[in-house]
Every structure is written in C-alpha cells, then in structure tokens.
Design a protein around this motif. Structure first.
Motif, short mmCIF file in Angstrom:
data_model
loop_
_atom_site.label_atom_id
_atom_site.label_comp_id
_atom_site.label_asym_id
_atom_site.label_seq_id
_atom_site.Cartn_x
_atom_site.Cartn_y
_atom_site.Cartn_z
N ALA A 117 14.20 -47.48 2.23
CA ALA A 117 13.04 -46.59 2.44
C ALA A 117 13.20 -45.30 1.64
CB ALA A 117 12.87 -46.29 3.92
N ARG A 118 14.41 -44.86 1.43
CA ARG A 118 14.61 -43.60 0.69
C ARG A 118 14.18 -43.71 -0.77
NH1 ARG A 118 21.20 -43.24 0.07
NH2 ARG A 118 21.13 -43.39 -2.17
N PHE A 119 14.03 -44.94 -1.27
CA PHE A 119 13.54 -45.15 -2.63
C PHE A 119 12.03 -45.33 -2.67
CE2 PHE A 119 17.87 -46.83 -2.53
CZ PHE A 119 18.46 -46.08 -3.52
N GLY A 120 11.40 -45.40 -1.48
CA GLY A 120 9.95 -45.57 -1.41
C GLY A 120 9.50 -46.93 -0.93
N PHE A 121 10.43 -47.83 -0.60
CA PHE A 121 10.06 -49.14 -0.06
C PHE A 121 9.58 -49.00 1.37
CE2 PHE A 121 12.90 -50.50 -3.48
CZ PHE A 121 12.19 -51.57 -4.00
N GLN A 122 8.61 -49.83 1.73
CA GLN A 122 8.10 -49.87 3.11
C GLN A 122 8.12 -51.31 3.59
OE1 GLN A 122 4.20 -48.14 3.01
NE2 GLN A 122 4.98 -46.07 2.80
N ARG A 123 8.34 -51.46 4.88
CA ARG A 123 8.31 -52.80 5.48
C ARG A 123 6.96 -53.44 5.17
NH1 ARG A 123 10.25 -55.60 10.08
NH2 ARG A 123 11.79 -53.97 10.47
N SER A 124 7.00 -54.73 4.79
CA SER A 124 5.76 -55.41 4.44
C SER A 124 5.56 -56.70 5.24
CB SER A 124 5.73 -55.72 2.94
OG SER A 124 6.84 -56.52 2.58
N GLY A 125 6.31 -56.89 6.29
CA GLY A 125 6.17 -58.08 7.11
C GLY A 125 7.18 -58.10 8.25
N GLU A 126 7.23 -59.23 8.91
CA GLU A 126 8.10 -59.39 10.07
C GLU A 126 9.54 -59.70 9.65
OE1 GLU A 126 7.08 -58.91 13.28
OE2 GLU A 126 5.22 -58.26 12.31
N ASP A 127 10.47 -59.38 10.54
CA ASP A 127 11.86 -59.74 10.32
C ASP A 127 11.99 -61.25 10.22
OD1 ASP A 127 12.32 -57.05 10.66
OD2 ASP A 127 13.66 -57.27 12.37
N TYR A 128 13.01 -61.70 9.53
CA TYR A 128 13.30 -63.12 9.42
C TYR A 128 14.80 -63.31 9.27
CZ TYR A 128 13.51 -62.10 4.38
OH TYR A 128 13.82 -61.57 3.15
N LEU A 129 15.27 -64.48 9.58
CA LEU A 129 16.67 -64.82 9.39
C LEU A 129 16.81 -65.55 8.07
CD1 LEU A 129 18.03 -66.10 12.81
CD2 LEU A 129 18.64 -64.00 11.63
N GLU A 130 17.75 -65.10 7.27
CA GLU A 130 18.08 -65.81 6.03
C GLU A 130 19.56 -66.12 6.09
OE1 GLU A 130 18.26 -64.71 1.37
OE2 GLU A 130 16.30 -64.50 2.31
N ASP A 131 19.88 -67.38 6.19
CA ASP A 131 21.26 -67.83 6.29
C ASP A 131 21.99 -67.13 7.44
OD1 ASP A 131 21.16 -69.61 4.00
OD2 ASP A 131 20.98 -67.77 2.82
N GLY A 132 21.27 -66.95 8.56
CA GLY A 132 21.86 -66.37 9.75
C GLY A 132 21.95 -64.86 9.76
N ILE A 133 21.45 -64.19 8.72
CA ILE A 133 21.52 -62.73 8.63
C ILE A 133 20.11 -62.17 8.76
CG2 ILE A 133 22.11 -60.77 7.15
CD1 ILE A 133 24.25 -62.54 5.87
N PRO A 134 19.88 -61.20 9.68
CA PRO A 134 18.55 -60.61 9.82
C PRO A 134 18.12 -59.88 8.55
CG PRO A 134 19.93 -60.06 11.71
CD PRO A 134 20.83 -60.67 10.66
N HIS A 135 16.92 -60.20 8.07
CA HIS A 135 16.33 -59.60 6.88
C HIS A 135 14.91 -59.13 7.21
CE1 HIS A 135 19.52 -61.63 4.70
NE2 HIS A 135 19.15 -61.05 3.57
N LEU A 136 14.33 -58.37 6.30
CA LEU A 136 12.94 -58.00 6.39
C LEU A 136 12.38 -57.85 4.99
CD1 LEU A 136 12.28 -54.29 6.81
CD2 LEU A 136 14.61 -55.10 7.05
N PRO A 137 11.09 -58.16 4.82
CA PRO A 137 10.48 -57.95 3.51
C PRO A 137 10.09 -56.48 3.36
CG PRO A 137 8.89 -58.90 5.00
CD PRO A 137 10.18 -58.81 5.76
N MET A 138 10.29 -55.95 2.17
CA MET A 138 9.89 -54.57 1.89
C MET A 138 9.20 -54.57 0.54
SD MET A 138 13.14 -52.33 3.29
CE MET A 138 12.16 -50.84 3.58
N ARG A 139 8.33 -53.59 0.37
CA ARG A 139 7.53 -53.53 -0.86
C ARG A 139 7.28 -52.08 -1.25
NH1 ARG A 139 2.29 -57.16 -1.91
NH2 ARG A 139 3.98 -58.43 -2.68
N MET A 140 7.26 -51.87 -2.55
CA MET A 140 6.80 -50.60 -3.12
C MET A 140 5.58 -50.94 -3.96
SD MET A 140 8.72 -47.90 -5.63
CE MET A 140 10.06 -47.68 -4.47
N VAL A 141 4.44 -50.48 -3.52
CA VAL A 141 3.18 -50.85 -4.17
C VAL A 141 3.01 -50.00 -5.42
CG1 VAL A 141 0.68 -50.96 -3.90
CG2 VAL A 141 2.17 -51.54 -1.99
N ALA A 142 2.59 -50.68 -6.50
CA ALA A 142 2.35 -49.98 -7.76
C ALA A 142 1.21 -48.99 -7.59
CB ALA A 142 2.00 -50.99 -8.85
#
Length: 145
Positions: A117-142
């Motif tokens: 978030a300090r670079f300007g990314f914002q959450r763009s969806g729900e959390d998900y598990l990827e290979d057993g590790i909690p992840h979340l999608p983030m996006r910086m809109v042009a």
C-alpha cells in the motif's frame, strides 16, 4: 546497481541466480512445494529486474509481466542475508517506473498488504489461498488523462 534483462538476454549464470533465489525464498524458506517455474519467465514481454551482490549473486529480484494492456509485478524476493536494506522496495519502485502509464496488478501475500500500500497499491478483491499461503489481489490503476 539494478540489472534489467529479458529472458533471451540472460546468461545461464544470471538465470540460475534468479531461479535459485526464488526457490530458496518461496519453496524452501516458506516450506511451500509448488511449481515455481510457471512459464511466464520466458515470455517475450517479461522483464527480470534484480540487484546483484559483489560476487554476482542475486540479492533481490522481481519480474515485470505484460498482461495485455496492463502489467504485473511479481516474484518479489530478497535473500535472507540481504534483508533490511530496502532492496525489495527499490526494485518495486523501479518496476512501477517500467510500468508507467499502465495499471499494475500484484498477488501479494496477505501480511504484506500494508507494505505494498505504501507504493500506492490497493486491495482489488477477496483474500485467497495460493499454495496454502494467504494472498490478496492488489492493483494500482493507471492515471486517466
């Protein structure tokens, strides 16, 4: 110093160093056996960006991917011995410069949401598990002009 190369321009030693670091961090350190080699490294639009150490080893790396008109920054990894120096932050900033004018996506490990978030990314969806590790999608809109 930051090095930037396309897959076809990597030496075998550079490729080995990049893959070794990613396996050390994402597979061994995080005890997460998964297919680290996903086919995206060799795509013509993929740019590998890293900071080499004094003896040429890869200390920190990212890759910048083309996703149609958008871009993605991923595989952000830093060797345990090089952490705390701001290398990943330096590379993420460079990755964003390389994506200037484009929307940029990342799939962040959940505990790093504030860091991205300090670079300007914002959450763009729900959390998900990827290979057993909690992840979340983030996006910086042009920016729109």
């Amino acid at each position: 110093m930051i090095v930037e190369k396309r897959f076809a321009d990597l030496t075998t030693t550079e490729l080995y160093g990049l893959l070794r670091l990613r396996v050390d961090v994402f597979v061994v350190e995080q005890t997460c056996p998964y297919p680290e080699l996903d086919g995206r490294d060799a795509e013509p639009g993929t740019l590998h960006v890293w900071v080499p150490g004094a003896d040429g080893e890869v200390l920190s790396c990212i890759r910048v991917l083309e996703n149609g008109e958008d871009r993605a920054v991923g595989r952000v990894a830093t060797a345990a011995s090089a952490r705390g120096r701001g290398l990943s932050a330096q590379l993420v900033r460079r990755g964003l410069e390389l994506c200037a004018g484009r929307t940029v996506d990342i799939g962040a490990q959940a505990y790093l949401e504030g860091w991205y978030a300090r670079f300007g990314f914002q959450r763009s969806g729900e959390d998900y598990l990827e290979d057993g590790i909690p992840h979340l999608p983030m996006r910086m809109v042009a920016p729109t002009t």
